[in-house]
Enzyme design. Structure first.
Site, PDB file in Angstrom:
ATOM      1  N   GLU A 144      13.620  10.056  -7.777  1.00  6.60           N
ATOM      2  CA  GLU A 144      13.913   9.393  -6.591  1.00  6.60           C
ATOM      3  C   GLU A 144      15.506  10.200  -6.016  1.00  6.60           C
ATOM      4  O   GLU A 144      16.120  10.244  -7.406  1.00  6.60           O
ATOM      5  CB  GLU A 144      14.087   8.317  -5.840  1.00  6.60           C
ATOM      6  CG  GLU A 144      14.847   7.923  -4.973  1.00  6.60           C
ATOM      7  CD  GLU A 144      14.472   5.563  -4.854  1.00  6.60           C
ATOM      8  OE1 GLU A 144      13.411   6.085  -4.817  1.00  6.60           O
ATOM      9  OE2 GLU A 144      15.002   5.654  -4.220  1.00  6.60           O
ATOM     10  N   ASP A 193      15.756  -2.421   6.278  1.00  3.96           N
ATOM     11  CA  ASP A 193      16.832  -3.407   6.127  1.00  3.96           C
ATOM     12  C   ASP A 193      17.159  -3.337   7.271  1.00  3.96           C
ATOM     13  O   ASP A 193      17.122  -3.008   8.162  1.00  3.96           O
ATOM     14  CB  ASP A 193      18.292  -2.975   5.216  1.00  3.96           C
ATOM     15  CG  ASP A 193      17.928  -2.726   3.600  1.00  3.96           C
ATOM     16  OD1 ASP A 193      17.143  -3.745   2.928  1.00  3.96           O
ATOM     17  OD2 ASP A 193      18.513  -2.307   3.116  1.00  3.96           O
ATOM     18  N   TYR A 252       8.973  -6.336  -5.695  1.00  3.22           N
ATOM     19  CA  TYR A 252      10.064  -7.309  -6.237  1.00  3.22           C
ATOM     20  C   TYR A 252      10.027  -7.647  -6.841  1.00  3.22           C
ATOM     21  O   TYR A 252       9.592  -8.883  -6.793  1.00  3.22           O
ATOM     22  CB  TYR A 252      10.435  -8.063  -4.818  1.00  3.22           C
ATOM     23  CG  TYR A 252      11.725  -6.410  -3.996  1.00  3.22           C
ATOM     24  CD1 TYR A 252      12.783  -6.314  -4.039  1.00  3.22           C
ATOM     25  CD2 TYR A 252      10.249  -6.174  -3.230  1.00  3.22           C
ATOM     26  CE1 TYR A 252      12.974  -4.840  -3.122  1.00  3.22           C
ATOM     27  CE2 TYR A 252      10.552  -5.101  -1.791  1.00  3.22           C
ATOM     28  CZ  TYR A 252      11.680  -4.682  -1.791  1.00  3.22           C
ATOM     29  OH  TYR A 252      12.347  -4.071  -0.659  1.00  3.22           O
ATOM     30  N   ASP A 310       6.171 -13.428  -1.199  1.00  2.00           N
ATOM     31  CA  ASP A 310       5.900 -11.817  -0.893  1.00  2.00           C
ATOM     32  C   ASP A 310       4.662 -11.473  -1.919  1.00  2.00           C
ATOM     33  O   ASP A 310       4.345 -10.411  -1.927  1.00  2.00           O
ATOM     34  CB  ASP A 310       7.348 -11.905  -3.130  1.00  2.00           C
ATOM     35  CG  ASP A 310       7.673 -11.054  -2.194  1.00  2.00           C
ATOM     36  OD1 ASP A 310       7.679  -9.569  -3.377  1.00  2.00           O
ATOM     37  OD2 ASP A 310       9.639 -10.549  -2.228  1.00  2.00           O
ATOM     38  N   GLN A 334      29.793  -0.049 -10.768  1.00  2.00           N
ATOM     39  CA  GLN A 334      28.617   0.079  -9.286  1.00  2.00           C
ATOM     40  C   GLN A 334      27.092  -0.881  -9.546  1.00  2.00           C
ATOM     41  O   GLN A 334      26.631  -1.475  -8.831  1.00  2.00           O
ATOM     42  CB  GLN A 334      28.480   1.758  -9.472  1.00  2.00           C
ATOM     43  CG  GLN A 334      28.168   2.533  -7.843  1.00  2.00           C
ATOM     44  CD  GLN A 334      27.810   3.952  -8.374  1.00  2.00           C
ATOM     45  OE1 GLN A 334      27.477   3.967  -9.712  1.00  2.00           O
ATOM     46  NE2 GLN A 334      28.945   4.644  -7.845  1.00  2.00           N
ATOM     47  N   PHE A 347      26.095  -3.612  -6.896  1.00  2.00           N
ATOM     48  CA  PHE A 347      24.675  -3.370  -6.169  1.00  2.00           C
ATOM     49  C   PHE A 347      23.650  -4.639  -7.112  1.00  2.00           C
ATOM     50  O   PHE A 347      22.757  -4.768  -5.653  1.00  2.00           O
ATOM     51  CB  PHE A 347      24.164  -1.880  -6.796  1.00  2.00           C
ATOM     52  CG  PHE A 347      22.418  -1.970  -6.866  1.00  2.00           C
ATOM     53  CD1 PHE A 347      21.820  -1.431  -6.037  1.00  2.00           C
ATOM     54  CD2 PHE A 347      21.131  -2.339  -7.652  1.00  2.00           C
ATOM     55  CE1 PHE A 347      20.706  -1.695  -5.400  1.00  2.00           C
ATOM     56  CE2 PHE A 347      20.201  -2.756  -7.704  1.00  2.00           C
ATOM     57  CZ  PHE A 347      19.648  -2.042  -6.172  1.00  2.00           C
TER      58      PHE A 347
HETATM   59  P1  FAD Z   1       8.702  -5.297   2.643  1.00  2.72           P
HETATM   60  O1  FAD Z   1       7.640  -5.385   1.009  1.00  2.72           O
HETATM   61  O2  FAD Z   1       8.239  -5.157   3.179  1.00  2.72           O
HETATM   62  O3  FAD Z   1       9.292  -6.885   3.043  1.00  2.72           O
HETATM   63  C1  FAD Z   1      10.560  -7.564   2.604  1.00  2.72           C
HETATM   64  C2  FAD Z   1      10.245  -9.102   3.042  1.00  2.72           C
HETATM   65  O4  FAD Z   1      10.577  -8.931   4.238  1.00  2.72           O
HETATM   66  C3  FAD Z   1       9.137 -10.334   2.618  1.00  2.72           C
HETATM   67  O5  FAD Z   1       9.300 -10.071   1.421  1.00  2.72           O
HETATM   68  C4  FAD Z   1       9.291 -10.669   3.591  1.00  2.72           C
HETATM   69  O6  FAD Z   1      10.445 -11.881   3.658  1.00  2.72           O
HETATM   70  C5  FAD Z   1       9.116 -10.385   4.503  1.00  2.72           C
HETATM   71  N1  FAD Z   1       8.715  -9.626   5.627  1.00  2.72           N
HETATM   72  C6  FAD Z   1       8.248  -9.301   5.856  1.00  2.72           C
HETATM   73  N2  FAD Z   1       6.571  -8.825   7.105  1.00  2.72           N
HETATM   74  C7  FAD Z   1       6.631 -10.343   6.775  1.00  2.72           C
HETATM   75  C8  FAD Z   1       6.284 -10.558   7.871  1.00  2.72           C
HETATM   76  N3  FAD Z   1       4.263 -10.351   8.583  1.00  2.72           N
HETATM   77  N4  FAD Z   1       5.722 -12.463   7.761  1.00  2.72           N
HETATM   78  C9  FAD Z   1       7.222 -12.597   7.189  1.00  2.72           C
HETATM   79  N5  FAD Z   1       8.125 -11.942   6.631  1.00  2.72           N
HETATM   80  C10 FAD Z   1       7.528 -10.527   6.308  1.00  2.72           C
HETATM   81  N6  FAD Z   1      15.535   1.133   2.439  1.00  2.72           N
HETATM   82  C11 FAD Z   1      15.504   1.993   2.756  1.00  2.72           C
HETATM   83  O7  FAD Z   1      16.781   2.170   4.026  1.00  2.72           O
HETATM   84  N7  FAD Z   1      15.767   3.816   2.892  1.00  2.72           N
HETATM   85  C12 FAD Z   1      14.904   3.858   1.839  1.00  2.72           C
HETATM   86  O8  FAD Z   1      14.336   4.932   1.419  1.00  2.72           O
HETATM   87  C13 FAD Z   1      14.174   2.706   0.649  1.00  2.72           C
HETATM   88  N8  FAD Z   1      13.895   3.120  -0.563  1.00  2.72           N
HETATM   89  C14 FAD Z   1      13.195   1.776  -1.017  1.00  2.72           C
HETATM   90  C15 FAD Z   1      12.518   2.451  -2.270  1.00  2.72           C
HETATM   91  C16 FAD Z   1      12.307   0.823  -3.192  1.00  2.72           C
HETATM   92  C17 FAD Z   1      11.219   1.589  -4.118  1.00  2.72           C
HETATM   93  C18 FAD Z   1      12.713   0.087  -2.350  1.00  2.72           C
HETATM   94  C19 FAD Z   1      11.956  -0.913  -3.082  1.00  2.72           C
HETATM   95  C20 FAD Z   1      13.370  -0.248  -1.818  1.00  2.72           C
HETATM   96  C21 FAD Z   1      13.267   0.970  -0.851  1.00  2.72           C
HETATM   97  N9  FAD Z   1      14.676   0.592   0.377  1.00  2.72           N
HETATM   98  C22 FAD Z   1      15.190   1.735   0.931  1.00  2.72           C
HETATM   99  C23 FAD Z   1      15.247  -0.487   0.636  1.00  2.72           C
HETATM  100  C24 FAD Z   1      14.380  -1.695   1.544  1.00  2.72           C
HETATM  101  O9  FAD Z   1      14.152  -1.242   2.605  1.00  2.72           O
HETATM  102  C25 FAD Z   1      14.505  -2.705   2.179  1.00  2.72           C
HETATM  103  O10 FAD Z   1      14.273  -3.520   0.546  1.00  2.72           O
HETATM  104  C26 FAD Z   1      14.204  -3.630   2.735  1.00  2.72           C
HETATM  105  O11 FAD Z   1      14.831  -4.813   3.084  1.00  2.72           O
HETATM  106  C27 FAD Z   1      12.526  -3.738   2.872  1.00  2.72           C
HETATM  107  O12 FAD Z   1      11.734  -3.354   3.360  1.00  2.72           O
HETATM  108  P2  FAD Z   1      10.375  -3.258   2.252  1.00  2.72           P
HETATM  109  O13 FAD Z   1       9.484  -2.071   2.898  1.00  2.72           O
HETATM  110  O14 FAD Z   1      10.208  -3.148   0.997  1.00  2.72           O
HETATM  111  O15 FAD Z   1       9.955  -4.492   2.912  1.00  2.72           O
END
Ligand code: FAD
Length: 310
Positions: free
Chosen positions: A18, A110, A149, A162, A216, A220
Site C-alpha cells: 500500500e 472517516d 478491524y 462490527d 509515530q 497512530f
Molecule cells: P466500515 O467498515 O464500513 O464501517 C466502520 C464503522 O462504521 C462500523 O464498524 C460501524 O461502527 C459504523 N457503521 C458503518 N455502517 C453502519 C451502519 N449501516 N449502521 C451503523 N453503523 C455503521 N481511510 C481513508 O480516508 N482513505 C483510505 O484510503 C483508507 N484506506 C484504508 C485501508 C484499510 C485496509 C483500512 C483498514 C482502513 C482504511 N481507511 C482509509 C480508514 C477508514 O476510512 C476509517 O477507518 C473509517 O472510519 C471507516 O471506514 P470503513 O470503510 O473501514 O468503515
C-alpha cells in the site's frame, strides 16, 4: 509468480503493497523509487490510498494512472464515500475503469468533521461502505476489497455489530478484507475465529505496518485504538536518538511478527509501506518473496533437505 517459503511448509506466499499519493515532487520521487524497488517482487496488487474527505482525489487518480501506464503491476484504488454524491463517486469509478483499473478498495471513510465526530453521510451519497460496494459492482465487474478491524472499529459498539458490517460488505460483493494494522497477532487470530464463526469466508489479509518510527506508531495506535504491547515499546526503549539501531530492530520486530503469522497458517500479507521500500523488501526477502531469478535460487536452497518446512 509463485513464491514458497520454507516456513510456510511450501505453501505459496502472496503479498500486496500500500502506498499513499505524494504531495511534492520529492515525495513523488521517493514513492517511485519504492515502487521500482518493490515491483520485481511481483505483488498480487499495489494499492493507493484516498485522502480523508477525498482530499487526494486527483493525486490518487494520477498515481494509479501512472502505475497502469508505467508498470505491469495491478493497481487497486482506495475510494471513500465521504463528502461526495453518488454521481461524483460513480464518475471517479468510471474513470478508473476506463483507465484500466480493475480493483477498488471500498471504504466508508472517516467522518467529514474528523475522527471522533459522528459520521454524517453526504445527502446524496453512498451511506455506508456496503452501499458503495453495491454501487461499484453495478458499474462494472471490479474486484472489491474492504477493511476489517481485528480490534473492532472504534465506532462499533460491539464485535457482533462490527462483524455485521463486514458481512454486509461481503454480501454486497467484496471478495477480500484487509485488516487495520495490529501489533499483537493473538488479536488477529481471535478476530479471524469470530469472522469464520459468523460465516464470513473471504480472505482476511493481515495489514502489516513495519514499525520503524516507534513514536509515530505509538501516536497512530493511540488515535486508532490499536493495542500496543509493552514488549514492543521495550524493543525500542533507549533508541530515540539511534536511528540506525532502530532500523535493525524494526526489521527484526516485523520479521518476528510475519514469521509468527506464517507459522500459524497465514500465507498472504498486505504491507503498509508508507512509501518506503527497504524494510518491506527485507521482510519479503525473509518470507521467500524475491524477484523471480533470485527467488528460484533462494527457494531452491530452502526447499532442499527434509523436503518439508522446518
Ligand atoms: P466500515 O467498515 O464500513 O464501517 C466502520 C464503522 O462504521 C462500523 O464498524 C460501524 O461502527 C459504523 N457503521 C458503518 N455502517 C453502519 C451502519 N449501516 N449502521 C451503523 N453503523 C455503521 N481511510 C481513508 O480516508 N482513505 C483510505 O484510503 C483508507 N484506506 C484504508 C485501508 C484499510 C485496509 C483500512 C483498514 C482502513 C482504511 N481507511 C482509509 C480508514 C477508514 O476510512 C476509517 O477507518 C473509517 O472510519 C471507516 O471506514 P470503513 O470503510 O473501514 O468503515
Amino acid at each position: 509468480v509463485e513464491r514458497r517459503s520454507r516456513r510456510s511448509g511450501g505453501r505459496p506466499i502472496a503479498v500486496s503493497f500500500e502506498f499513499f499519493p505524494p504531495k511534492t515532487p520529492e515525495m513523488e520521487a521517493t514513492l517511485w523509487n519504492s515502487i521500482t524497488r518493490l515491483a520485481p517482487l511481483a505483488p498480487k496488487f499495489v494499492s493507493v490510498t484516498y485522502g480523508a474527505g477525498g482530499s487526494t482525489r486527483e493525486r490518487t487518480h494520477a498515481t494509479v494512472e501512472r502505475i497502469v501506464k508505467e508498470t505491469r503491476l495491478a493497481p487497486a484504488a482506495h475510494l471513500t464515500c465521504v463528502a461526495a454524491s453518488k454521481g461524483e463517486v460513480d464518475e471517479v469509478v468510471r474513470g478508473y475503469w476506463d483507465a484500466g483499473v480493475r480493483h477498488i478498495v471500498a471504504l466508508r471513510g472517516d467522518p467529514p468533521g474528523g475522527v471522533g465526530q459522528a459520521y454524517v453521510p453526504h445527502a446524496e451519497g453512498y451511506k455506508t461502505s456496503a452501499d458503495l460496494v453495491t454501487g461499484l459492482r453495478r458499474i462494472a465487474n471490479f474486484e472489491v476489497s474492504v477493511s476489517a478491524y481485528p480490534e473492532k472499529h472504534p465506532e462499533s459498539p460491539s464485535f457482533d455489530a462490527d462483524l455485521d458490517i463486514l458481512a454486509a460488505k461481503v454480501d454486497a460483493g467484496a471478495t477480500r478484507a484487509i485488516t487495520q494494522c495490529f501489533f499483537d497477532n493473538d488479536l488477529y487470530f481471535r478476530y479471524l475465529d469470530k469472522v469464520r464463526a459468523r460465516g464470513i469466508e473471504v480472505p482476511v489479509v493481515p495489514g502489516i505496518l513495519p514499525v520503524s518510527n516507534f513514536k509515530q506508531a505509538r501516536n497512530f495506535s493511540e488515535k486508532t485504538g490499536t493495542y500496543m504491547p509493552s514488549w514492543l515499546a521495550g524493543r525500542f526503549e533507549g533508541l530515540d536518538d539511534d536511528p540506525e539501531t532502530r532500523k535493525l530492530i524494526a526489521a527484526a520486530v516485523a520479521a518476528e511478527q510475519v514469521f509468527d503469522l506464517v507459522d500459524r497458517g497465514v500465507t498472504e500479507f498486505h504491507f503498509y509501506t508508507l512509501n518506503r521500500a527497504d524494510l518491506v523488501y527485507a521482510i519479503c526477502h525473509l518470507l521467500g518473496v524475491r524477484p523471480p531469478q533470485a527467488g528460484a535460487e533462494g527457494q531452491g536452497k530452502e526447499g532442499h533437505g527434509k523436503g518439508q518446512a522446518a
